[in-house]
Structure formats: structure tokens, C-alpha cells
Design an enzyme around this catalytic site. Structure first.
Site, short mmCIF file in Angstrom:
data_model
loop_
_atom_site.label_atom_id
_atom_site.label_comp_id
_atom_site.label_asym_id
_atom_site.label_seq_id
_atom_site.Cartn_x
_atom_site.Cartn_y
_atom_site.Cartn_z
N ASP A 1 18.65 18.33 8.77
CA ASP A 1 18.34 19.67 7.25
C ASP A 1 16.96 20.15 8.22
O ASP A 1 17.03 20.63 6.83
CB ASP A 1 18.39 18.72 5.92
CG ASP A 1 19.58 18.53 6.17
OD1 ASP A 1 21.45 18.74 6.42
OD2 ASP A 1 19.97 16.93 5.18
N LYS B 1 18.32 23.97 11.15
CA LYS B 1 19.12 24.29 12.76
C LYS B 1 20.02 25.63 12.39
O LYS B 1 19.47 26.42 13.63
CB LYS B 1 19.98 23.65 13.04
CG LYS B 1 18.48 21.99 13.07
CD LYS B 1 19.61 20.69 13.87
CE LYS B 1 20.37 20.60 12.55
NZ LYS B 1 19.59 19.39 11.35
N GLY C 1 25.65 19.76 8.07
CA GLY C 1 25.55 21.03 7.14
C GLY C 1 24.71 22.01 7.69
O GLY C 1 23.67 21.24 7.41
N HIS C 2 25.22 23.11 8.20
CA HIS C 2 24.06 24.29 8.46
C HIS C 2 24.28 25.53 7.85
O HIS C 2 24.94 25.89 7.30
CB HIS C 2 23.94 24.53 9.75
CG HIS C 2 24.01 22.81 11.13
ND1 HIS C 2 24.66 23.06 12.17
CD2 HIS C 2 23.23 21.97 11.15
CE1 HIS C 2 24.04 21.93 12.74
NE2 HIS C 2 23.70 21.23 11.87
N GLN D 1 22.29 17.10 13.43
CA GLN D 1 21.30 16.43 12.90
C GLN D 1 19.80 16.45 13.30
O GLN D 1 19.44 16.91 13.87
CB GLN D 1 21.61 14.97 13.37
CG GLN D 1 23.01 14.43 12.52
CD GLN D 1 24.71 14.84 12.72
OE1 GLN D 1 24.59 14.89 14.16
NE2 GLN D 1 24.85 15.86 11.87
#
Ligand code: GDP
Ligand code: IMO
Ligand code: MG
Length: 439
Positions: A13, A16, A40-41, A223
Site C-alpha cells: 500500500d 504502487k 489493491g492498487h 504487496q
């Protein structure tokens, strides 16, 4: 030819998605190499905010080919839903390529993920319960089902039957939860196979041919370094190779093709789930004194630190230079993108952890034993802040307040890697380019 790995340098988080979207314009291919929809990007592009879980964040550019590499684990239902969501937003997914060698997350993987966490009780990892660990377990045990198996109904049925012969007794007898029939899994998965078939490809060959033609590749990590199965805070990690080295094994491209490694670091640190976190600023409920709780709460509320995938509150803490140095080493970082610097406008003074102390020993580098990390006390330097100054409109380093410039230069010195991108807001444009170039 110039290829770049973009890698999370903390516990995920770090931003990225934003930075991938920002630099993807310079690349012909944007490739996910590990992880799955535990990622989750967030991408904020042309006024749209999108949360991507499997689709590479370069999908916003028409010219770039998004690729899901062999090292990724694919939940086909999630991918089909994400593609439909993007299409509804007017984003073209037609160029997507999915490796035939990527492994498929099956329904029992998700059940086993949840059930095993329950079994661990207070020692649980705090996984996203997306079936990531159990899917990689099957891959390593050579019992997995791959994307290519979806291409032939007969093979798929046979593989599911073989898998269920092992999984059903585990689901029933160890975890006391429901079992599956071959038919119900085929009924759910074979329609996905039909939808995804046109996108399946031999992506290692595709990428190597692209490199031979002089094309540029951006490998988008999911990650982060400290969640890496080998280099992270094991067992409080994910089950894949998040670090830069994973880009080679996770795509079938040789390491010499990679010329840059861009580490994404927040100007502070967050973590979701269990495990050690030396600079954590806990909440009052967790027993923190008022000052600590206020720092943690401020970072969380100003930084909107809630998970994109699970909605969980992220644990927050001050910047940790021990981690930064470690990430620089194990990834071979050539550059750092420092994100969320604007969030620190909320503080009078800002602490930076320069080393740890444990039982009278000072640790400048990551301690060899994890137990040290659990008990490590951060040694802080306190820097003057720039409270109340809104830096989100700054577009050059010189426009930043002097104390902000000093903070960046200080972190840069500690990490030993140039901070060539600085992010001062979630939007694509809220960025200061400070020497980054894709080649
Ligand atoms: P990722 O998983 O590394 O892609 O990061 P996430 O998307 O899960 O979390 C980063 C969050 O911070 C997202 O909500 C981004 O929109 C946001 N973000 C990224 N860069 C910045 C920044 O420089 N400032 C602020 N305030 N928010 C940012
Ligand atoms: P992005 O790509 C932050 C964490 C989980 C848990 C551990 C293992 O958005 O940075 P898993 O479901 O992978 O078996 O969970 O890893 N985790 C993440 N934390 N960002 C992520 O992804 C994460 N993906 C997994 O919270 O602690
Ligand atoms: Mg995320």
C-alpha cells in the site's frame, strides 16, 4: 532494452498503483509478476478513481499491453468482474494477456484460507482471505490447476476431481466446513474459461520477443518487500516473491533485461494484518499513551489508511530507515518514489527511525532474528515539520517548504538511494519529478 521493476519497499500500500499509472506512459508492456487479488492498487487518472486487484495499473493507457505473468495467482471470477468494471468505465481491456502457466485460485482455496486463519486464533496472519496462500501451497506441492487447464474441459474436470479427492476430506474432517462436487466447480469456472480464452497466451515468449524488438517493460509488483515469502517478516508475509527478483521468475524474462528497480516508499509506514512493526503508533484501545495514539490516528485519518481490498484500518507508524536500507539491498533499488509526503503536513515535528535498539545492541540493518524485530525499540531523530503548509500543489522540489526539502534529503541519505519521484497527493498530477527517467 530498458525494463523497470516497480516494487513496494515496505509492507504494501505504498502507492504502487499511482506510480505505475504515472510512469506507464513510457512503457510498451505493464506486467504483474506475483500475488493475486490480495492486491489493491488505487489509480486516480483523468478524474477517475479506480481500485485494481488483478489488472496491471498500466491499463489506463491505450498503447500499453497489460500482462498477467506466470507468477500471479488468478481468481477468474474476480478478473472477469474487474474487466467488466473497466469496460463500463470506458477503459479498453482487449489487449490483456494472461499467462497460461499462472495458477488458478479455486473456491476451496478461499475456504481453506479463512478456516486456517480461524484455527490460528490470536496467531493469525490477518490474510485477505482471497485464497492466495492455499493456491501457492498447491503450486509448490505440484498439485495446482493452471490457467491452461481451463482450455480443455476434460483436463479441467479431471484436475478438479483429483484435487477434490484431497481437499474435500480436509474441508470436512479438519475444518468441518462444506465440500464441493466436480460439477458445481465446473459450472462456475467453465463459463469464465470461455470469457478468458481469447486473452490466454504464452506470455514469456511474448515478452522476450518484445524485448528483442526493443520494447520497454514495466513490471508492477504487488504487496511489498517485507511481505515477500523469503525476505519479509515470515510468517507474517504473503506467499509470493514480491521483491524485484520475483519479476524474472514471475514472467520468464531473464534478470539482465532489468535495468532499473524503482522502490515505492511512503513518507511514513503502514501495515495491514499481524506481525512485527517497530515504528507502529498504536491506538488508545491497544494500550498506547495519548501522544502515540494521536500520531497513529492522525496518520490514519489524514492518509485515509484503510485497505483497498478488505477495508481494514491500516496500522500506521513513523518512517523506518532500517527497513528502507533493507529494501534498497534486497531489491537492488536504483531509485525511490517517496509517496504521501503531503500527509505529514499534519505534524509539528516528525520522527524518523534511524536504527533499532534491543537488549543493549544497536541495529542499523535488519536483525538476523525475527524475535529481535518483535522487541526492537526504534531510535528516533526528530525533525522540524511544516505543519499547516499545503504542499499538494507543489510541482517542483524548490517549491516545497525548506523543512520538507530537508526531510526528503534526510531520508534519501538514510536510504542511500535517490528519491527521484515525490508524490504529494493521490492524483496523477500531484507529483514532483526529481530526476526519474525510464532508461
Ligand atoms: P498500492 O497498493 O501500493 O497501490 O497502494 P494503495 O492504492 O493500496 O494505497 C495508497 C493510497 O494512497 C491510495 O488511496 C492512493 O490514492 C493514495 N495515494 C497515493 N499517493 C498519494 C500521495 O502522495 N498523497 C496522498 N494523500 N495519497 C496518495
Ligand atoms: P498491495 O499490492 C498490504 C497482507 C495481508 C496479510 C498478509 C498475507 O495493495 O500493496 P495474503 O492474503 O496475501 O495471504 O495476506 O499480507 N497483504 C497486504 N497488505 N497491501 C497488500 O497488497 C497486501 N496483500 C496482502 O494483510 O497481512
Ligand atoms: Mg494496496
Amino acid at each position: 532494452m530498458p525494463s523497470t521493476v516497480l516494487v513496494g519497499a515496505q509492507w504494501g500500500d505504498e502507492g504502487k498503483g499511482k506510480i505505475t499509472d504515472l510512469i506507464a506512459k513510457d512503457y510498451d508492456y505493464v506486467v504483474r509478476y506475483q500475488g493475486g487479488n490480495n492486491a489493491g492498487h488505487t489509480v486516480v487518472h483523468a478524474g477517475k478513481t479506480l481500485a485494481l486487484h488483478l489488472m496491471p495499473s498500466g491499463v489506463m493507457y491505450e498503447h500499453a499491453v497489460p500482462v498477467i505473468g506466470n507468477g500471479v495467482v488468478v481468481d477468474p471470477g474476480v478478473l472477469v468482474t474487474e474487466m467488466a468494471m473497466l469496460s463500463a468505465e470506458g477503459i479498453d481491456c482487449s489487449k490483456l494477456k494472461i499467462s497460461c502457466d499462472a495458477h488458478v485460485i479455486m473456491p476451496y482455496h478461499k475456504d481453506l484460507d479463512g478456516a486456517d486463519e480461524k484455527r490460528l486464533g490470536s496467531n493469525q496472519i490477518g490474510t485477505t482471505k482471497r485464497g492466495i496462500g492455499p493456491c501457492y501451497q498447491d503450486k509448490a506441492a505440484r498439485k495446482g490447476i493452471r490457467v491452461q487447464d481451463l482450455l480443455d474441459e476434460k483436463i479441467f474436470r479431471l484436475k478438479v476431481e483429483t484435487a477434490l479427492a484431497q481437499k474435500n476430506p480436509i474441508l470436512e474432517k479438519i475444518y468441518n466446513i462444506h465440500t464441493y462436487t466436480v460439477d458445481e466447480i465446473c459450472e462456475e469456472y467453465l463459463p469464465y474459461a470461455k470469457i478468458l480464452k481469447p486473452y490466454m497466451d504464452e506470455t514469456a515468449q511474448l515478452l522476450n520477443e518484445a524485448l528483442a524488438q526493443g520494447k520497454n517493460i514495466l513490471f508492477e509488483g504487488a504487496q511489498g518487500t517485507l511481505l515477500d515469502i523469503d525476505h519479509g517478516t515470515y510468517p507474517y508475509v504473503t506467499s509470493s516473491s514480491c521483491c524485484a527478483g520475483g519479476a524474472a521468475t514471475g514472467t520468464g524474462v531473464g534478470p539482465v533485461a532489468i535495468s532499473k528497480v524503482l522502490g515505492i516508499q511512503k513518507a511514513y509506514v503502514t501495515r495491514v494484518g499481524g506481525g512485527p512493526f517497530p515504528t507502529e503508533q498504536r491506538s488508545a484501545e491497544e494500550g498506547a499513551e495519548a501522544e502515540e495514539a494521536e500520531v497513529g490516528d492522525t496518520l490514519c485519518s489524514v492518509g485515509h489508511e484503510y485497505g483497498v481490498t478488505t477495508g481494514r484500518r491500516r496500522r500506521c507508524g513513523w518512517f523506518d530507515a532500517v527497513i528502507a536500507r533493507y529494501a534498497a539491498q534486497v531489491n537492488g533499488l536504483t531509485d525511490i518514489a517517496l509517496t504521501k509526503l503531503d500527509v505529514l503536513s499534519a505534524f509539528d515535528t516528525i520522527k524518523v527511525c534511524v536504527a533499532y535498539e534491543c537488549e543493549g545492541t544497536r541495529y542499523e540493518y535488519f536483525p538476523m532474528q525475527q524475535s529481535v524485530l518483535f522487541h526492537a525499540k526504534p531510535i528516533y531523530e526528530e525533525l522540524p515539520g511544516w505543519k499547516g503548509e499545503d504542499i499538494s500543489g507543489c510541482r517542483s522540489f524548490d517549491e516545497l517548504p525548506k523543512n520538507t526539502q530537508h526531510y526528503v534529503e534526510y531520508l534519501e541519505g538514510l536510504a542511500g538511494v535517490p528519491m527521484s519521484i515525490i508524490s504529494v497527493g493521490p492524483d496523477h498530477d500531484q507529483t514532483i519529478m526529481r530526476g526519474w527517467s525510464s532508461c
